[in-house]
Design an enzyme around this catalytic site. Structure first.
Site, PDB file in Angstrom:
ATOM      1  N   LYS A 194     -37.834  44.787  76.171  1.00 33.13           N
ATOM      2  CA  LYS A 194     -36.916  45.902  75.899  1.00 33.13           C
ATOM      3  C   LYS A 194     -35.475  45.422  75.779  1.00 33.13           C
ATOM      4  O   LYS A 194     -34.768  45.781  74.852  1.00 33.13           O
ATOM      5  CB  LYS A 194     -36.995  46.946  77.035  1.00 33.13           C
ATOM      6  CG  LYS A 194     -38.319  47.658  77.131  1.00 33.13           C
ATOM      7  CD  LYS A 194     -38.299  48.723  78.206  1.00 33.13           C
ATOM      8  CE  LYS A 194     -38.109  48.157  79.609  1.00 33.13           C
ATOM      9  NZ  LYS A 194     -39.175  47.229  80.038  1.00 33.13           N
ATOM     10  N   THR A 195     -35.059  44.610  76.752  1.00 32.82           N
ATOM     11  CA  THR A 195     -33.683  44.134  76.715  1.00 32.82           C
ATOM     12  C   THR A 195     -33.469  43.237  75.503  1.00 32.82           C
ATOM     13  O   THR A 195     -32.432  43.281  74.844  1.00 32.82           O
ATOM     14  CB  THR A 195     -33.345  43.403  78.034  1.00 32.82           C
ATOM     15  OG1 THR A 195     -33.593  44.304  79.113  1.00 32.82           O
ATOM     16  CG2 THR A 195     -31.896  42.979  78.079  1.00 32.82           C
ATOM     17  N   GLN A 244     -40.384  51.957  86.305  1.00 35.84           N
ATOM     18  CA  GLN A 244     -39.369  51.188  87.022  1.00 35.84           C
ATOM     19  C   GLN A 244     -38.202  52.057  87.468  1.00 35.84           C
ATOM     20  O   GLN A 244     -37.113  51.545  87.724  1.00 35.84           O
ATOM     21  CB  GLN A 244     -38.851  50.042  86.153  1.00 35.84           C
ATOM     22  CG  GLN A 244     -39.913  48.994  85.878  1.00 35.84           C
ATOM     23  CD  GLN A 244     -39.330  47.807  85.128  1.00 35.84           C
ATOM     24  OE1 GLN A 244     -38.565  47.034  85.672  1.00 35.84           O
ATOM     25  NE2 GLN A 244     -39.682  47.675  83.862  1.00 35.84           N
ATOM     26  N   ASP A 303     -29.612  50.427  78.212  1.00 39.76           N
ATOM     27  CA  ASP A 303     -30.715  49.696  78.857  1.00 39.76           C
ATOM     28  C   ASP A 303     -31.051  50.392  80.179  1.00 39.76           C
ATOM     29  O   ASP A 303     -30.207  51.088  80.746  1.00 39.76           O
ATOM     30  CB  ASP A 303     -30.292  48.243  79.124  1.00 39.76           C
ATOM     31  CG  ASP A 303     -31.502  47.323  79.322  1.00 39.76           C
ATOM     32  OD1 ASP A 303     -32.656  47.810  79.268  1.00 39.76           O
ATOM     33  OD2 ASP A 303     -31.297  46.106  79.519  1.00 39.76           O
ATOM     34  N   GLU A 304     -32.263  50.219  80.670  1.00 36.24           N
ATOM     35  CA  GLU A 304     -32.684  50.821  81.953  1.00 36.24           C
ATOM     36  C   GLU A 304     -32.428  52.331  81.947  1.00 36.24           C
ATOM     37  O   GLU A 304     -31.905  52.889  82.927  1.00 36.24           O
ATOM     38  CB  GLU A 304     -31.939  50.174  83.130  1.00 36.24           C
ATOM     39  CG  GLU A 304     -31.989  48.660  83.162  1.00 36.24           C
ATOM     40  CD  GLU A 304     -33.262  48.086  83.778  1.00 36.24           C
ATOM     41  OE1 GLU A 304     -34.164  48.870  84.160  1.00 36.24           O
ATOM     42  OE2 GLU A 304     -33.354  46.850  83.860  1.00 36.24           O
ATOM     43  N   ARG A 338     -41.104  40.723  88.360  1.00 36.77           N
ATOM     44  CA  ARG A 338     -40.027  39.751  88.176  1.00 36.77           C
ATOM     45  C   ARG A 338     -40.593  38.349  88.027  1.00 36.77           C
ATOM     46  O   ARG A 338     -39.920  37.436  87.568  1.00 36.77           O
ATOM     47  CB  ARG A 338     -39.037  39.748  89.374  1.00 36.77           C
ATOM     48  CG  ARG A 338     -38.265  41.034  89.644  1.00 36.77           C
ATOM     49  CD  ARG A 338     -37.611  41.581  88.435  1.00 36.77           C
ATOM     50  NE  ARG A 338     -38.461  42.610  87.851  1.00 36.77           N
ATOM     51  CZ  ARG A 338     -38.333  43.059  86.600  1.00 36.77           C
ATOM     52  NH1 ARG A 338     -37.407  42.583  85.813  1.00 36.77           N
ATOM     53  NH2 ARG A 338     -39.144  43.978  86.114  1.00 36.77           N
TER      54      ARG A 338
END
Ligand code: ATP
Ligand code: MG
Length: 734
Positions: free
Chosen positions: A36-37, A252, A221-222, A606
């Protein structure tokens, strides 16, 4: 022009998202590690390189300053210097810059100061005292929570109807007084930054129109962690013509407790016409095993938007699960794991140790120190929140604004100059009575001779000191201003007098602050504030985030929350225990429990190659000894992905006898002011098995005090744990 470099390293779905036509809104909804990023940064590149957009027409919002810096670096790689002309930052950072530029329209004073949550609490504490409210009944945290959550929902005190119930009415009174104080003193807290920036739009249609035509593309983002105010802000800014490109993952969402609304994802496609929804399903980050564990865990949550994340990566190693005797041994285990990773050719910067609560870092730090392993605490030991740093900042703030009560309060007797609590009370009372700042009140009391002679000299001395510092610093470069304050305020001398290790490290921190001032460049757009003011505001904005130091060669310690968006080859998740993770407060609230599970999902995802989890049979926590159960999240992992590292029968007997280690730990703990103070083991040690005439057999789990007063804590097999006076307990070795 060849723009294939923007698309080569993308899969089909990613490419589709990056190359969407200019006039579409888009939502990229996808699981962890699916790019995504990456898509967001490439989209920025695509907009300028392929579609010919001007970089200043682009605004991208990320969650932390560190993520913003990383994004800038990545975009720079793609489009070079154009990256500098884009507006990239956090919501808070962007709002701050806006308010700086338009302070007048925003109804602020030019010298407004950003205050962090610590300053905010101080201010609230003072207001409570002035209003005669008992802190025991009105905990500062709770009051701050009330104020912040209302601000985050866009509600000022004036928007809240009084008369609902006495409880809310009192909170409302404090909120009102707090707003007045902030307005009078030019103080702006974090939630205020966003609320002001939002009101700036609403109250100034022309200004809004200007920014609406400027920011034609807004990328976020996020997105799952935006709160309603941030969402409203985005919506207003986008207006009818701006295009939003948001990426996020409902699994998330971990800031519900701070007002984030995952529902914004659903609302987004309702609020904006023709949103293109793109799902990314391939994970590029983790091994198949780690991904399977994450998928299986998160499947225990209900009401998910649902996704199917796969990888064509290797199976990888199983997830290792370690059962430690206690947190000291767990920390030791972490060090051994680091050492074997290094022996196998890995580097320290590839390793992250993640925990639920900041308070867990101390024991880990101590073990790493003992093993000589360089580490850095990320987001935990917050540089700008350390007491000695805040003292200096408070002096600096007073130089700019004498009416900054929070700073006045902080340093009037720091270092001690004989100004007692009574004098302070007098100053506060005067300030209240006359409705002036503490500074002015102090001045009045000195002038009218209302203070006792000694107090008067001391207060007058302080006022004169600030005035002298102020003229001494005028026209000096920022770095020298900071140096002047450190040396002439008496703070340095005070630390130098004390020869303790702690004072030494504080002096080092002050040196670090001087370097920070020397390196300081106002971030982003040209800021017309004096450098000192820009520096102070930057410091407030960065409090709570990682310090700008190189961290390449360090093991990284951080909370699960601050690990969001990051990735590491080797991840260790420690403290996997009921009551710690999931946290105690979440155990009875299904919604919070699900948020904890998402946090666990964030932690697991992560990891790129290797994941180790550990839990302790016994843990010293906030002065008590707990015997926690392993976290339910461990049970929720697929058994075929997990390998226990130690059978239950042999719970670290060797370690238990390692007396030196315990004593060292205890000595460290007592230096840190932990409950294990005055650890002076008389004839028993922690871990020893003992017998008591009445309570039977048990294991020593705590020792405290010395001589006659020595107390021992034993966890008896049948009776649970008890504190006993050692001289009377007549314990025998079992
Ligand atoms: P998170 O949900 O944790 O924020 P994300 O969806 O933002 O994750 P990224 O950080 O963008 O994921 O990507 C995860 C990793 O996968 C990164 O190392 C990235 O460089 C890599 N990656 C992403 N897409 C591809 C691709 N098409 N080919 C190879 N590697 C990729
Ligand atoms: Mg990401």
């Amino acid at each position: 022009m060849d723009i294939s470099f923007l698309l080569n390293a993308l899969n089909d779905a990613q490419r589709e998202a990056v190359t969407l036509p200019e006039d579409t809104h888009a939502l990229v909804l996808a699981g962890a590690g699916s790019g995504k990023t990456r898509v967001l940064t490439h989209r920025l590149g695509w907009l300028t390189e392929a579609l010919g957009m001007a970089p200043w027409n682009l605004l991208a919002v990320t969650f932390t300053n560190k993520a913003a810096a990383e994004m800038r670096a990545r975009v720079h790689q793609l489009v070079g210097a154009k990256a500098e002309q884009m507006t990239l930052g956090t919501f808070h950072g962007i709002a701050y810059r806006l308010l700086r530029q338009h302070w007048r329209e925003a109804g602020l004073m030019e010298m407004f100061q950003v205050i962090d949550s610590d300053d905010q609490k101080r201010l609230i504490k003072r207001l409570l005292r002035e209003m005669g409210l008992d802190e025991a009944q009105w905990p500062v945290r709770q009051v701050a929570g009330f104020i912040n959550s209302n601000k985050e929902a866009g509600r000022r005190a004036a928007h809240i109807d009084p008369g609902q119930n006495p409880y809310v009415d009192t909170l409302l009174r404090v909120y009102r007084a707090y707003e007045q104080q902030c307005a009078a003193r030019g103080l702006v807290d974090f939630a205020e930054l966003l609320l002001r920036a939002h009101e700036l739009w609403l109250k100034n249609p022309q200004l809004l129109a200007h920014y609406q035509s400027r920011y034609r593309h807004i990328l976020v983002d996020e997105f799952q962690d935006t709160n309603s105010l941030q969402y409203a802000w985005l919506r207003v800014l986008a207006g009818g013509s701006g295009r939003l490109f948001v990426v996020g993952d409902d699994d998330q969402s971990i800031y519900g407790w701070r007002g984030a609304q995952v529902e914004n994802i659903q609302r987004f496609s309702e609020d904006f016409a023709g949103v293109r929804i793109i799902r990314l399903e391939q994970n590029y980050r983790s091994t198949a095993t780690i991904l399977k564990a994450a998928n299986t865990l998160i499947a225990h949550n209900s009401g998910r938007m649902g996704k199917n994340l796969w990888t064509d990566g290797d199976q990888g190693d199983p997830i290792r699960l370690y059962r430690a005797f206690n947190e000291l041994e767990e920390a030791d285990f972490v060090c051994r794991q680091v050492e074997s990773w290094l022996e196998a050719g890995g580097s320290r910067s590839e390793i992250a140790v993640l925990y639920r609560s900041n308070a867990q870092s101390r024991v880990l730090e101590q073990a790493l120190l003992r093993h000589g392993i360089p580490y850095r605490v990320y987001g935990g030991l917050r540089f700008y929140e350390r007491a000695e740093i805040k003292d200096v900042l408070a002096y600096l703030r007073l130089l700019l604004n004498r009416d900054d009560d929070a700073s006045f309060d902080r340093v009037i007797n720091q270092p001690p100059r004989g100004i007692g609590a009574r004098t302070l009370e007098q100053i506060r009372a005067q300030a209240m009575q006359q409705d002036v700042s503490l500074w002015q009140a102090a001045q009045q009391l000195v002038d009218t001779g209302a203070l006792a002679a000694r107090a008067r000299t001391a207060v007058a001395g302080f006022l004169a000191l600030i005035d002298q510092l102020s003229s001494a610093c005028r026209d000096l470069p920022l770095e020298q201003q900071v140096m002047t304050v450190i040396s002439r305020s008496g703070l340095q001398a005070q630390l130098e007098k004390s020869k303790s290790e702690q004072a030494q490290s504080k002096i080092e921190n002050l040196d670090e602050l001087i370097s920070a001032a020397a390196q300081f460049r106002p971030d982003g757009e040209p800021d017309d504030a004096p450098p000192l003011q820009a520096f102070l505001n930057q410091a407030a904005l960065e409090a709570g985030e990682h310090q700008a130091e190189p961290w390449e060669s360090c093991v990284q310690l951080m909370t699960l929350h601050s690990a969001k968006g990051l990735e590491f080859p080797f991840v260790m998740m420690v403290g996997m225990e009921e009551g710690l993770f999931p946290s105690q407060q979440s155990l009875e609230d299904p919604a919070r429990l699900e948020e904890e599970r998402r946090l666990c999902y964030v932690g697991i995802t992560r990891a790129q190659k290797k994941l180790v989890m550990s839990w302790c049979e016994q843990r010293r926590w906030h002065g008590k000894t707990l015997y926690p159960m392993p976290s339910r999240f461990l049970r929720e992992l697929p058994p075929d992905c997990v390998e226990e590292m130690r059978p239950k029968a042999s719970v670290s007997p060797a370690w238990r006898q390692d007396r030196a280690l315990y004593e060292e730990s205890a000595a460290f703990a007592s230096r840190q002011g932990d409950g294990l103070k005055h650890f002076a083991a008389p004839s028993f040690r922690i871990g020893d098995r003992v017998r008591h005439a009445r309570f039977g057999e048990g294991i020593v789990i705590g020792l405290e005090g010395g001589g006659e007063q020595a107390r021992i804590q034993v966890h008896f097999d049948a009776e649970g744990s008890k504190w006993l006076l050692l001289s009377l307990a007549k314990l025998e070795r079992a």
